[in-house]
Design a protein around this motif. Sequence first.
Motif, PDB file in Angstrom:
ATOM      1  N   GLY A 109       0.875  -1.360   0.067  1.00 28.92           N
ATOM      2  CA  GLY A 109      -0.022   0.363  -0.186  1.00 28.92           C
ATOM      3  C   GLY A 109       1.158   1.546  -0.254  1.00 28.92           C
ATOM      4  O   GLY A 109       0.654   2.605  -0.377  1.00 28.92           O
ATOM      5  N   MET A 110       1.940   1.090   0.051  1.00 27.22           N
ATOM      6  CA  MET A 110       2.462   1.959   0.504  1.00 27.22           C
ATOM      7  C   MET A 110       3.519   2.305  -0.589  1.00 27.22           C
ATOM      8  O   MET A 110       4.254   3.512  -0.782  1.00 27.22           O
ATOM      9  CB  MET A 110       4.011   2.373   1.364  1.00 27.22           C
ATOM     10  CG  MET A 110       3.450   2.151   3.094  1.00 27.22           C
ATOM     11  SD  MET A 110       5.342   1.874   4.014  1.00 27.22           S
ATOM     12  CE  MET A 110       4.763   1.918   5.566  1.00 27.22           C
ATOM     13  N   GLY A 111       3.818   1.998  -1.654  1.00 31.97           N
ATOM     14  CA  GLY A 111       4.623   1.568  -3.040  1.00 31.97           C
ATOM     15  C   GLY A 111       5.417   0.491  -3.190  1.00 31.97           C
ATOM     16  O   GLY A 111       6.034   0.674  -4.134  1.00 31.97           O
ATOM     17  N   VAL A 112       5.594  -0.099  -2.504  1.00 29.89           N
ATOM     18  CA  VAL A 112       6.460  -1.076  -2.132  1.00 29.89           C
ATOM     19  C   VAL A 112       6.229  -2.532  -2.927  1.00 29.89           C
ATOM     20  O   VAL A 112       4.571  -2.521  -3.541  1.00 29.89           O
ATOM     21  CB  VAL A 112       7.364  -1.976  -0.935  1.00 29.89           C
ATOM     22  CG1 VAL A 112       8.220  -2.936  -1.302  1.00 29.89           C
ATOM     23  CG2 VAL A 112       7.258  -0.909  -0.318  1.00 29.89           C
ATOM     24  N   GLY A 113       6.757  -3.301  -4.290  1.00 28.75           N
ATOM     25  CA  GLY A 113       5.956  -4.116  -5.209  1.00 28.75           C
ATOM     26  C   GLY A 113       5.297  -4.943  -3.932  1.00 28.75           C
ATOM     27  O   GLY A 113       5.968  -4.968  -3.322  1.00 28.75           O
ATOM     28  N   GLN A 114       5.262  -6.254  -5.354  1.00 32.33           N
ATOM     29  CA  GLN A 114       4.835  -7.570  -4.322  1.00 32.33           C
ATOM     30  C   GLN A 114       6.076  -7.810  -3.905  1.00 32.33           C
ATOM     31  O   GLN A 114       7.442  -8.398  -3.869  1.00 32.33           O
ATOM     32  CB  GLN A 114       4.789  -8.544  -5.422  1.00 32.33           C
ATOM     33  CG  GLN A 114       4.488  -9.960  -5.230  1.00 32.33           C
ATOM     34  CD  GLN A 114       3.952 -10.444  -6.419  1.00 32.33           C
ATOM     35  OE1 GLN A 114       3.268 -10.460  -7.483  1.00 32.33           O
ATOM     36  NE2 GLN A 114       3.591 -12.184  -6.294  1.00 32.33           N
ATOM     37  N   MET A 115       5.549  -8.468  -2.449  1.00 29.42           N
ATOM     38  CA  MET A 115       6.374  -9.262  -1.631  1.00 29.42           C
ATOM     39  C   MET A 115       6.380 -10.670  -1.349  1.00 29.42           C
ATOM     40  O   MET A 115       5.210 -11.420  -1.829  1.00 29.42           O
ATOM     41  CB  MET A 115       6.080  -8.948  -0.054  1.00 29.42           C
ATOM     42  CG  MET A 115       5.625  -7.149   0.262  1.00 29.42           C
ATOM     43  SD  MET A 115       7.438  -6.173  -0.005  1.00 29.42           S
ATOM     44  CE  MET A 115       8.074  -7.256   0.980  1.00 29.42           C
ATOM     45  N   PHE A 116       7.356 -11.180  -1.085  1.00 24.54           N
ATOM     46  CA  PHE A 116       7.589 -12.976  -1.234  1.00 24.54           C
ATOM     47  C   PHE A 116       7.499 -13.051   0.176  1.00 24.54           C
ATOM     48  O   PHE A 116       9.182 -12.910   0.152  1.00 24.54           O
ATOM     49  CB  PHE A 116       8.199 -13.214  -2.780  1.00 24.54           C
ATOM     50  CG  PHE A 116       7.731 -12.740  -3.709  1.00 24.54           C
ATOM     51  CD1 PHE A 116       7.362 -13.784  -4.660  1.00 24.54           C
ATOM     52  CD2 PHE A 116       8.142 -11.738  -4.537  1.00 24.54           C
ATOM     53  CE1 PHE A 116       6.227 -12.864  -5.637  1.00 24.54           C
ATOM     54  CE2 PHE A 116       7.970 -10.943  -5.890  1.00 24.54           C
ATOM     55  CZ  PHE A 116       7.608 -11.570  -6.372  1.00 24.54           C
ATOM     56  N   ALA A 117       7.302 -14.214   0.235  1.00 27.94           N
ATOM     57  CA  ALA A 117       6.941 -15.373   1.535  1.00 27.94           C
ATOM     58  C   ALA A 117       7.727 -16.000   1.348  1.00 27.94           C
ATOM     59  O   ALA A 117       8.682 -16.476  -0.246  1.00 27.94           O
ATOM     60  CB  ALA A 117       5.593 -15.399   2.049  1.00 27.94           C
ATOM     61  N   PRO A 118       8.113 -16.951   2.260  1.00 27.60           N
ATOM     62  CA  PRO A 118       9.651 -17.594   2.226  1.00 27.60           C
ATOM     63  C   PRO A 118       8.968 -19.178   1.382  1.00 27.60           C
ATOM     64  O   PRO A 118       7.622 -19.920   1.909  1.00 27.60           O
ATOM     65  CB  PRO A 118       9.431 -18.813   3.901  1.00 27.60           C
ATOM     66  CG  PRO A 118       9.754 -17.454   4.858  1.00 27.60           C
ATOM     67  CD  PRO A 118       8.770 -15.996   3.922  1.00 27.60           C
TER      68      PRO A 118
END
Length: 141
Positions: A109-118
């Motif tokens: 929501g802040m503008g960081v791209g997709q995040m990936f979990a282990p």
Amino acid sequence: MSDNLSRPVRVLVAKVGLDGHDRGAKVIATALRDAGMEVIYTGLRQTPEMVVNTALQEDVDAIGISILSGAHMTVFPKVMQLMKEKGLENVLLTGGGIIPEEDMKELTGMGVGQMFAPGASTADIANYIRGWVLEHRADLF
């Protein structure tokens, strides 16, 4: 949009702070290289300033931060702020590690791209980065 790039996608893989666990970052760096990307790995114990300065010097298309220390809600906003200050708004900031799902949503929501979990597929990560770059930086290729 064509997937025929005139140069490899350039990705900076970084470890920020005192987090000394870099196996995942090395796995991702290798997978991205295997996917045809040019990867710069910063090594351990980088500051947000060091990461952004390296990204600027290396003219990267994306920055991927691996974080396991729990400092993600400090690190990602700081890196984003420095990227804006240095004029790197057209560079993807993405990452992954031990980050609760609700924090991933907040960062996105802040503008960081997709995040990936282990356990995320390295092919999915590579495809996401390549797709983002093709969509947002196509004029450079």
